[in-house]
Design a protein around this motif. Sequence first.
Motif, short mmCIF file in Angstrom:
data_model
loop_
_atom_site.label_atom_id
_atom_site.label_comp_id
_atom_site.label_asym_id
_atom_site.label_seq_id
_atom_site.Cartn_x
_atom_site.Cartn_y
_atom_site.Cartn_z
N ARG A 57 11.81 13.28 13.48
CA ARG A 57 12.12 12.78 12.14
C ARG A 57 10.96 11.91 11.67
NH1 ARG A 57 17.60 13.25 10.93
NH2 ARG A 57 18.86 13.94 12.73
N GLU A 58 10.54 12.12 10.42
CA GLU A 58 9.46 11.33 9.86
C GLU A 58 10.00 10.00 9.33
OE1 GLU A 58 7.36 13.58 6.89
OE2 GLU A 58 5.90 14.28 8.38
N ILE A 59 9.33 8.90 9.74
CA ILE A 59 9.70 7.57 9.29
C ILE A 59 8.52 6.98 8.52
CG2 ILE A 59 10.49 5.27 9.95
CD1 ILE A 59 12.46 7.48 10.69
N SER A 60 8.73 6.66 7.26
CA SER A 60 7.68 6.06 6.45
C SER A 60 7.60 4.56 6.71
CB SER A 60 7.95 6.30 4.96
OG SER A 60 8.04 7.68 4.67
N PHE A 61 6.41 4.01 6.54
CA PHE A 61 6.26 2.55 6.63
C PHE A 61 5.12 2.09 5.73
CE2 PHE A 61 3.11 4.03 9.64
CZ PHE A 61 2.10 3.07 9.61
N LEU A 62 5.20 0.84 5.34
CA LEU A 62 4.20 0.20 4.50
C LEU A 62 3.61 -0.97 5.25
CD1 LEU A 62 6.34 -0.04 1.23
CD2 LEU A 62 4.58 1.66 1.66
N SER A 63 2.32 -1.19 5.11
CA SER A 63 1.68 -2.35 5.73
C SER A 63 1.18 -3.28 4.64
CB SER A 63 0.50 -1.92 6.61
OG SER A 63 0.97 -1.19 7.73
N HIS A 64 1.50 -4.55 4.79
CA HIS A 64 1.07 -5.56 3.82
C HIS A 64 0.59 -6.77 4.60
CE1 HIS A 64 0.80 -7.68 0.07
NE2 HIS A 64 1.61 -8.63 0.49
N GLY A 65 -0.74 -6.89 4.75
CA GLY A 65 -1.28 -7.94 5.60
C GLY A 65 -0.89 -7.69 7.04
N SER B 147 0.83 -1.19 0.00
CA SER B 147 0.00 0.00 0.00
C SER B 147 0.87 1.26 0.00
CB SER B 147 -0.89 -0.01 1.25
OG SER B 147 -0.10 0.00 2.40
N LYS B 148 0.22 2.41 -0.15
CA LYS B 148 0.91 3.69 -0.07
C LYS B 148 1.53 3.85 1.32
CE LYS B 148 -1.16 7.72 0.59
NZ LYS B 148 -1.99 8.91 0.38
N SER B 149 2.69 4.50 1.36
CA SER B 149 3.38 4.61 2.63
C SER B 149 2.68 5.57 3.58
CB SER B 149 4.82 5.09 2.40
OG SER B 149 4.84 6.40 1.87
N ASN B 150 2.75 5.26 4.87
CA ASN B 150 2.28 6.12 5.94
C ASN B 150 3.50 6.57 6.72
OD1 ASN B 150 -0.76 5.67 5.71
ND2 ASN B 150 0.00 3.59 5.82
N LYS B 151 3.30 7.50 7.65
CA LYS B 151 4.44 8.06 8.38
C LYS B 151 4.15 8.20 9.86
CE LYS B 151 6.34 10.61 4.45
NZ LYS B 151 6.86 11.91 3.95
N PHE B 152 5.19 8.11 10.66
CA PHE B 152 5.11 8.46 12.07
C PHE B 152 6.41 9.19 12.42
CE2 PHE B 152 7.21 4.43 11.84
CZ PHE B 152 8.06 4.33 12.91
N THR B 153 6.43 9.83 13.57
CA THR B 153 7.56 10.70 13.92
C THR B 153 8.36 10.11 15.07
OG1 THR B 153 6.29 12.65 13.22
CG2 THR B 153 8.21 13.03 14.62
N VAL B 154 9.69 10.12 14.89
CA VAL B 154 10.61 9.66 15.92
C VAL B 154 11.67 10.75 16.11
CG1 VAL B 154 12.24 7.88 16.63
CG2 VAL B 154 10.27 7.27 15.21
N GLN B 155 11.70 11.35 17.28
CA GLN B 155 12.66 12.42 17.58
C GLN B 155 12.67 13.48 16.46
OE1 GLN B 155 16.28 10.00 18.45
NE2 GLN B 155 16.14 10.95 20.49
N LEU C 133 14.20 2.11 5.63
CA LEU C 133 15.60 2.19 6.03
C LEU C 133 16.20 3.51 5.59
CD1 LEU C 133 17.03 -1.39 5.26
CD2 LEU C 133 15.86 -0.55 7.32
N THR C 134 15.69 4.04 4.47
CA THR C 134 16.17 5.32 3.96
C THR C 134 15.95 6.42 4.99
OG1 THR C 134 15.61 4.62 1.71
CG2 THR C 134 16.01 6.96 2.06
N ASP C 135 14.75 6.46 5.58
CA ASP C 135 14.45 7.48 6.59
C ASP C 135 15.25 7.26 7.86
OD1 ASP C 135 12.66 8.67 4.87
OD2 ASP C 135 10.88 7.74 5.76
N ILE C 136 15.40 6.00 8.26
CA ILE C 136 16.17 5.70 9.47
C ILE C 136 17.63 6.11 9.28
CG2 ILE C 136 17.01 3.85 10.97
CD1 ILE C 136 14.38 2.36 10.37
N ALA C 137 18.18 5.86 8.07
CA ALA C 137 19.57 6.18 7.78
C ALA C 137 19.84 7.68 7.85
CB ALA C 137 19.95 5.65 6.40
#
Length: 276
Positions: free
Chosen positions: A12-20, A2-10, A27-31
Motif C-alpha cells: 500500500r502506498e503511503i504519502s507523506f510531507l516533510s516540513h523542516g 512540500s509536494k507529497s512523497n510516497k513509500f510502500t507498506v504491505q 491518515l487517508t492512506d493509512i485508513a
Amino acid sequence: MSKSNKFTVQEREISFLSHGDNDFLSLTDIAKYRSNYDPNDVIRNWMRGKSTIAFLGLWEILNNSDFKPVEFDGFKSEAGYNYFVLSPQKWIEKTNAKGIISKSGRYGGTFAHKDIAFEFASWISSEFKLYLITEFQKLKNEENDRLSLNWSFQRTLAKVNYRIHADAITEKIIPLELTKEQSAMIYASEADMLNVALFGKTAQEWKNGNCNLEGNIRDHATLEQLVVLSNMESLNSVMIHQGLPQKDRIAQLNLTAIMQLKSLLNNKSLKRLQNP
C-alpha cells in the motif's frame, strides 16, 4: 509544505510531507487499510474517541504554543458520546491545531505528524503500525545516507580545490627563498582570508567560540557554504595568478560569497536535493 512523497507498506502506498524536521503522514492512506471506500469515515470514527482526543490535545499542548485549550476542553468533555462527531477540519479550525493538516487538490487528504499518524495506525492495526514504522524509518535512514554522501562529496570537492588554490599560492605569492615554515604561514593567511570572506571569522576565532566542538570551522559548514567555498577557492586561485593583492581579493570574495549564498538558499533544485 512540500509536494507529497510516497513509500510502500504491505503493498500500500503511503504519502507523506516533510516540513523542516517534521514529517506528516497521510491518515487517508493509512485508513485505506481498513476501508478503501470511505477512509474519511474511518478517520472521523477514530477522532470520536475519548483517548484519541486526549492524545491529540496533549500533543498540541506539548508542541503548539498557539493551541486553544478552552476549545479542546469542550471536545474532551463531549468525546465518547453517541452524538459526538468530529472531523479533522473542525478540530483544526476550532483549536488551531498544528499536528493534523487537511489538504485539497492533487496531493490532498488528511495528514498528521508522524507521532499522531503512528497512534492512528495503532488504532487501525497493531501489525500494520509495526510495518509502517519499520518502512518509514528505513526510508529516513536512506535519506540521511544520501544527504551525508552529498555533504561528503562537497567536502571532498572543497579539499580538491584547496590543492589548486595552494598551488597558485606557491607559484605566485611565496618567493623561492622563503623557508617551509614561512610558506606555511602564508598558506594559513590565505585560508583564513577565505574563512573571513565566507564565515566572517578566522579559524582560531571560530575555535575560541566553539571549544566544545570537534573539528574545524569547515567541518561544521552547511552544504551551501561548502559549495560556495569550493567556488571561492577556484576564484581566488585565478585572482592570485592575475597578481591581485590580498586586500582586493578578500573584498571580491566576500561579495561573491554573499551573492552565491543568497542564490543557493533560494534555489528550488537544491531544496529538493536536501528534502527529496
